[in-house]
Structure formats: C-alpha cells, structure tokens
Write a protein that holds these residues in place. Structure first.
Motif, short mmCIF file in Angstrom:
data_model
loop_
_atom_site.label_atom_id
_atom_site.label_comp_id
_atom_site.label_asym_id
_atom_site.label_seq_id
_atom_site.Cartn_x
_atom_site.Cartn_y
_atom_site.Cartn_z
N LEU A 107 26.63 51.41 46.71
CA LEU A 107 26.06 52.74 46.50
C LEU A 107 26.65 53.78 47.44
O LEU A 107 26.78 54.96 47.09
CB LEU A 107 24.55 52.70 46.70
CG LEU A 107 23.70 52.08 45.59
CD1 LEU A 107 22.26 51.96 46.04
CD2 LEU A 107 23.79 52.90 44.31
N SER A 108 27.02 53.36 48.65
CA SER A 108 27.46 54.30 49.69
C SER A 108 28.97 54.42 49.80
O SER A 108 29.47 55.04 50.73
CB SER A 108 26.87 53.89 51.04
OG SER A 108 25.47 53.87 50.98
N GLY A 109 29.70 53.81 48.88
CA GLY A 109 31.15 53.97 48.87
C GLY A 109 31.90 53.04 49.79
O GLY A 109 33.02 53.34 50.20
N ALA A 286 17.60 51.24 55.07
CA ALA A 286 18.86 51.30 54.32
C ALA A 286 18.94 52.59 53.50
O ALA A 286 20.01 53.19 53.36
CB ALA A 286 18.99 50.08 53.41
N THR A 287 17.80 53.03 52.96
CA THR A 287 17.75 54.29 52.21
C THR A 287 18.10 55.46 53.12
O THR A 287 18.87 56.36 52.75
CB THR A 287 16.35 54.50 51.61
OG1 THR A 287 16.00 53.36 50.83
CG2 THR A 287 16.30 55.74 50.75
N LEU A 288 17.52 55.47 54.33
CA LEU A 288 17.82 56.53 55.30
C LEU A 288 19.31 56.49 55.68
O LEU A 288 19.96 57.54 55.75
CB LEU A 288 16.95 56.36 56.53
CG LEU A 288 17.20 57.33 57.68
CD1 LEU A 288 16.97 58.78 57.24
CD2 LEU A 288 16.31 56.99 58.88
N ALA A 289 19.84 55.29 55.92
CA ALA A 289 21.25 55.16 56.27
C ALA A 289 22.15 55.68 55.14
O ALA A 289 23.18 56.32 55.39
CB ALA A 289 21.58 53.70 56.59
N HIS A 290 21.74 55.40 53.91
CA HIS A 290 22.51 55.89 52.75
C HIS A 290 22.56 57.41 52.73
O HIS A 290 23.61 58.01 52.52
CB HIS A 290 21.85 55.36 51.47
CG HIS A 290 22.43 55.94 50.22
ND1 HIS A 290 23.68 55.60 49.75
CD2 HIS A 290 21.93 56.85 49.34
CE1 HIS A 290 23.93 56.27 48.63
NE2 HIS A 290 22.89 57.03 48.37
#
Length: 308
Positions: A107-109, A286-290
């Motif tokens: 998701l984050s490339g 993980a959502t915040l990191a994304h």
C-alpha cells in the motif's frame, strides 16, 4: 485485521473457561499459517533479496539487536529486572517479522518481493536468534528451556517455511493461486483461532491486573511506535522509497501470534500480556505510518502514487 483481531480477543476473554484447553492446537494452527505464507515466496524472490544484503543486515540488526536492547532497558527501568512484563516486551521485539507487513508495504509503495523474502529469511533464522537473545539478555534472571524453544520454532516456523517455498518452486508458482480459494479463508480462520485460544489462556491474569494496566498500556503503545520510528531512521541512508518503506514496516510489525505462543508455553502468563496488547496497537500504528509515509514522499516530489 481490524475486525479479526479485536473480535477474536473479545471472544477469547469472554469464553475463556471453555477455550483455554485448546492451547495444544495452537502450534499446528500456526504451522499451517506459516506454510500458507511461504507458498507466496519463490526461490527466485529469495535470490533477489540476497542481492540487497545491506538492507537485509540492517533490518535484522534493527529487529533482533536494537529493538530487544531498547525493550530490555526501557522495561527494566519501568517494571524492574526480571519482571514478566520485561520478558513480554523483549519477546515482542525479538520475534520474527509480521506477515501482515506485506499488505502495508504494498500500500505504501515499498518492495513486496523484498519484504516477503525478509519474512522467509527471518523465519528461517528465528529458531536460533530468539532463544539466544532471551538467554543473552536475561541469563540467570529467568529459567526457560531454550533448546525446546528452538525445537518448537523449527517445527512451527522453519519446516513449514521451507516446505512452502519448496512447493512454490515445484509448482512453478502455481500453488498459491490454485490453493487461494481454500487457503485464504482457512488461514484467516486459523489466525483467528490462535488469537482466541491464546486470549482465553491469559484472560484470568488480565482480569486480575487492572491496576497495572495504567503503566503497561502506555509502555506498549510507545514501544510499538518506537519500533516503527527505529525502522524509519535506520532505513533513511538507503534513500530509495522502496527500501525505506520496506524496512520501516519490517521493523514495526512482528509475528505477534508467535510471540503469544512462546510466552504461554515457556513463561508465566503475565509475559504474554504485553504481546497481546501489541497485537491491538501495531495495526492502527501501521495506518498512522502509512499516512506519514504518504505525506513524506509527496513532499519529496517522488511522483509515486501511494494508496490512501
């Protein structure tokens, strides 16, 4: 993950009297999960990862050296030497990389091939790294059978991993898509069962430690955030988006269900409590990191589209 994990924990806590006897099934369920994960990794992908040896070394050093040392130091300062909560924090830090990191890396490339290969390689070395790290940090403070830990990790991690990669190679990569209609739902059920049974096993202790949660919850929350930050800072010298994102999530996410299995089999139930808390925290983190990764790369003007 956002649905399965909290629902499974709640079921385990509420029905623990009927479920706690199922702990003998957990190693078999976990071995199946590991096998399904390894079906998605080919020897060629492992070879590709080995062409980035520095990224592998840095990731493993962050996960198995820097994070456990930080967990031991912070835990000892907060809870005292030899506390089961310190053992739990160190277990979270030293256990292998989390399979769900593959989703967030994509998701984050980041590089899905690299993170998959890192997970497989880490699974292979974990039977030797985990017991040695615990023995090195705690020594005579705690007593556990590190040979049995190693043997169990070989059975539930190493053997299924090698078998999964071998089946992938033998089928020329067809095994994963062919088995997906059956393996995908059954592996999710197995994952949920692992969480439910382990939650049931520690439920009585959690109910009895309400006062201690005031210190423990913030400590676990900050430490999970620290692991993500550690991965981010450790990866910055690589500069490339794919490697930076991959190392960040690899450092932040752990195979927590394995940590619970080890904690419950070889330590007192209190050691599993920080690990259970971490399973609730690492996905929202993980959502915040994304979101932070997305903003960072947009400001860098990389031109890369990262999923929202």
């Amino acid at each position: 993950m956002f649905v399965i994990i909290p629902v499974s924990l709640i079921l385990g806590f509420f029905f623990y009297r009927w479920l706690e006897g199922g702990t003998r099934l957990v190693p078999y369920l976990f071995a199946y999960l590991t096998f399904v994960m390894a079906l998605g990794c080919s020897p060629a992908q492992l070879g590709g990862a080995l062409r980035k040896p520095l990224a592998i070394v840095v990731t493993l050093a962050l996960v198995h050296v820097a994070a456990p040392l930080a967990a031991y130091g912070a835990g000892t300062l907060l809870f005292g030497a030899g506390s089961p909560y310190v053992v739990g924090l160190v277990l979270f830090a030293v256990i292998p990389l989390g399979v769900s990191s593959v989703i967030w890396v994509g998701l984050s490339g980041g590089s899905v091939a690299l993170v998959l290969s890192l997970i497989v390689l880490d699974s292979i070395v974990s039977p030797f790294v985990v017991p040695y790290a615990i023995d090195l940090l705690f020594g005579a403070d705690i007593h556990f059978d590190h040979w049995n830990v190693m043997k169990d990790l070989i059975v539930i991690i190493l053997v299924p991993t090698v078998l999964g990669v071998a089946v992938n190679a033998w089928s020329k990569g067809r095994a994963k898509p062919v088995t997906a209609p059956y393996a995908a739902p059954t592996s999710k059920l197995a994952f949920a069962a692992v969480i439910v049974i382990n939650a049931a096993a520690i439920a009585p202790h959690v109910f009895a430690m309400k006062g201690e949660l005031i210190r423990l919850v913030p400590a676990v929350l900050l430490f999970v955030a620290f692991c993500y930050a550690l991965g981010w800072l450790g990866s910055l010298p690589f500069r490339g988006r794919d490697v930076v994102v991959t190392i960040t999530y690899s450092s932040g996410m752990r195979n927590i269900s394995l940590g619970i299995v080890i904690a419950l089999h070889y330590f007192e139930p209190a050691a599993a409590v920080p690990v259970v808390m971490a399973i609730l925290i690492q996905q929202p983190m993980a959502t915040l990191a994304h979101r932070l990764q997305k903003n960072y790369w947009q400001k860098r003007g990389t031109g890369v589209t990262i999923s929202s």
